[in-house]
Design an enzyme around this catalytic site. Structure first.
Site, PDB file in Angstrom:
ATOM      1  N   ASP A  37       0.862  -1.191   0.000  1.00  0.00           N
ATOM      2  CA  ASP A  37       0.000   0.000   0.000  1.00  0.00           C
ATOM      3  C   ASP A  37       0.900   1.244   0.000  1.00  0.00           C
ATOM      4  OD1 ASP A  37      -2.390   1.562   0.156  1.00  0.00           O
ATOM      5  OD2 ASP A  37      -2.162   1.727   2.316  1.00  0.00           O
ATOM      6  N   SER A  38       0.263   2.396  -0.163  1.00  0.00           N
ATOM      7  CA  SER A  38       1.012   3.648  -0.074  1.00  0.00           C
ATOM      8  C   SER A  38       1.398   3.966   1.365  1.00  0.00           C
ATOM      9  CB  SER A  38       0.153   4.792  -0.608  1.00  0.00           C
ATOM     10  OG  SER A  38      -1.010   4.904   0.214  1.00  0.00           O
ATOM     11  N   CYS A  73      -4.298  -1.613  -2.078  1.00  0.00           N
ATOM     12  CA  CYS A  73      -4.501  -0.183  -2.310  1.00  0.00           C
ATOM     13  C   CYS A  73      -5.421  -0.053  -3.522  1.00  0.00           C
ATOM     14  CB  CYS A  73      -3.165   0.485  -2.584  1.00  0.00           C
ATOM     15  SG  CYS A  73      -3.292   2.214  -3.071  1.00  0.00           S
ATOM     16  N   GLU A 131      -3.992   7.464   8.972  1.00  0.00           N
ATOM     17  CA  GLU A 131      -2.543   7.455   9.220  1.00  0.00           C
ATOM     18  C   GLU A 131      -2.261   7.966  10.638  1.00  0.00           C
ATOM     19  OE1 GLU A 131       0.282   6.682   7.286  1.00  0.00           O
ATOM     20  OE2 GLU A 131      -0.945   5.826   5.686  1.00  0.00           O
ATOM     21  N   CYS A 174     -11.137   2.596  -0.155  1.00  0.00           N
ATOM     22  CA  CYS A 174      -9.742   2.917   0.164  1.00  0.00           C
ATOM     23  C   CYS A 174      -9.410   2.055   1.370  1.00  0.00           C
ATOM     24  CB  CYS A 174      -9.594   4.395   0.506  1.00  0.00           C
ATOM     25  SG  CYS A 174      -7.958   4.792   1.199  1.00  0.00           S
ATOM     26  N   THR A 175      -8.269   1.358   1.314  1.00  0.00           N
ATOM     27  CA  THR A 175      -7.956   0.402   2.385  1.00  0.00           C
ATOM     28  C   THR A 175      -7.664   1.090   3.712  1.00  0.00           C
ATOM     29  OG1 THR A 175      -5.673   0.344   1.569  1.00  0.00           O
ATOM     30  CG2 THR A 175      -7.173  -1.402   0.821  1.00  0.00           C
ATOM     31  N   HIS A 176      -7.426   2.391   3.692  1.00  0.00           N
ATOM     32  CA  HIS A 176      -7.274   3.122   4.960  1.00  0.00           C
ATOM     33  C   HIS A 176      -8.586   3.186   5.741  1.00  0.00           C
ATOM     34  CE1 HIS A 176      -3.430   4.526   3.338  1.00  0.00           C
ATOM     35  NE2 HIS A 176      -3.172   5.100   4.499  1.00  0.00           N
TER      36      HIS A 176
END
Ligand code: DGL
Length: 295
Positions: free
Chosen positions: A37-38, A101, A179, A215-217
């Site tokens: 992922d990012s 992602c 994050e 979005c995986t976040h």
């Protein structure tokens, strides 16, 4: 396609890439599942993979040098992701790569598959299950700005939700909040409410009964998002499906003997040594990632 050719040439000649294609008999039990992922978002997918494949050795790769992907152009992402995954494959020799992602997968999945001779699983928005479950025939796709504008999403909607109202919204704010949460910063309820408010300001939004966390976040903020949405709205993501696909594609392969052995050896690899990296250690340990590498 020009991008694929350029990536192939930058990575290695075609013959050299064949080394990634190993028969099952040549796989060592320690060959990891590489989850990419990012940033920290892919940990939501990793949790599902851990649940299904507890013995899998894991390398979790985060392109924090280049985060957030959602604010980048298609061209930039298509140029970066295949080359970066090629470098990671050369270093860690994974048995499979999971692009955890949605932004990278909806833009660069085909390019990555063309560049690497490895099984690649791509995380894409869960439009199909959301449309299947929607009683009111109205869903929202909540992702990054880059993901929600992708033709890949147009195709998912045309195939699986042609009779639904589909509201799309891109939120860099939620990515930043996820994050921050994993670095131990409290997430204010007002910030979450403000981030989802644009969905409910759109025409017909009162009918929305399914929100795709594209979005995986965002599954990392599931409780906070559920509290900010009207009652009766379900949040749907792709994590469990990605884990099932990963288990299917690795069926019959050798794994370390002891359940949990892979977990102990989990590696997190980052592309930049940022000053806030140590703040992530408790969260990474919680996902069984006890070693930190830099690419
Ligand atoms: N987690 C990523 C996704 O699923 C993207 C977050 C970002 O870098 O903007 O799209």
């Amino acid at each position: 396609m020009a991008t694929c050719r350029a990536v192939r040439m930058r990575l290695a000649p075609r013959g050299a890439l064949q080394k990634f294609l190993r028969p099952v008999s040549a796989l060592t039990p320690s060959a990891p599942v590489l989850v990419f992922d990012s940033g920290v978002g892919g940990l939501s997918v990793l949790a599902e993979i851990r649940a299904l494949l507890p013995q899998a050795p894991i390398v979790y790769a985060a392109d924090n040098a280049w985060h957030p992907y959602g604010q980048k152009s298609e061209h930039e992402i298509a140029a970066r992701v295949p080359a970066l995954l090629g470098r990671l494959a050369e270093r860690y020799h994974p048995r499979i790569i999971v692009i955890a992602c949605n932004t990278a997968a909806t833009i660069a999945l085909a390019d990555v598959r063309a560049a690497l001779d490895l099984p690649i699983v791509g995380t894409v928005p869960a439009v199909k299950p959301a449309a299947l479950a929607s009683v009111n025939r109205a869903i929202a796709v909540l992702g990054t700005a880059a993901t929600v504008r992708q033709p890949y999403v147009d195709r998912l909607v045309a195939e699986f939700a042609p009779d639904c109202l589909v509201i799309r919204h891109g939120s860099p704010e939620l990515v930043a909040l996820a994050e921050a949460k994993l670095r131990g910063t409290p997430v204010p309820a007002e910030a979450i409410a403000a981030a989802v408010a644009p969905i409910f300001a759109q025409a017909g939004a009162e009918r929305v009964d399914q929100i795709v966390l594209a979005c995986t976040h965002f599954p990392l903020l599931r409780d906070e998002l559920a509290a900010a949405c009207p009652p009766g709205v379900a949040l749907v993501d792709s994590g469990a499906g990605i884990a099932r696909r990963t288990a299917f594609l690795t069926q019959g392969q050798p794994w370390p003997d002891l359940p949990g052995e892979g977990r102990k050896e989990g590696i997190a690899v980052f592309t930049a040594n940022t000053p806030d990296l140590p703040l992530l250690t408790p969260a990474l340990n919680g996902y069984g990632l006890t070693r930190i590498d830099l690419l």
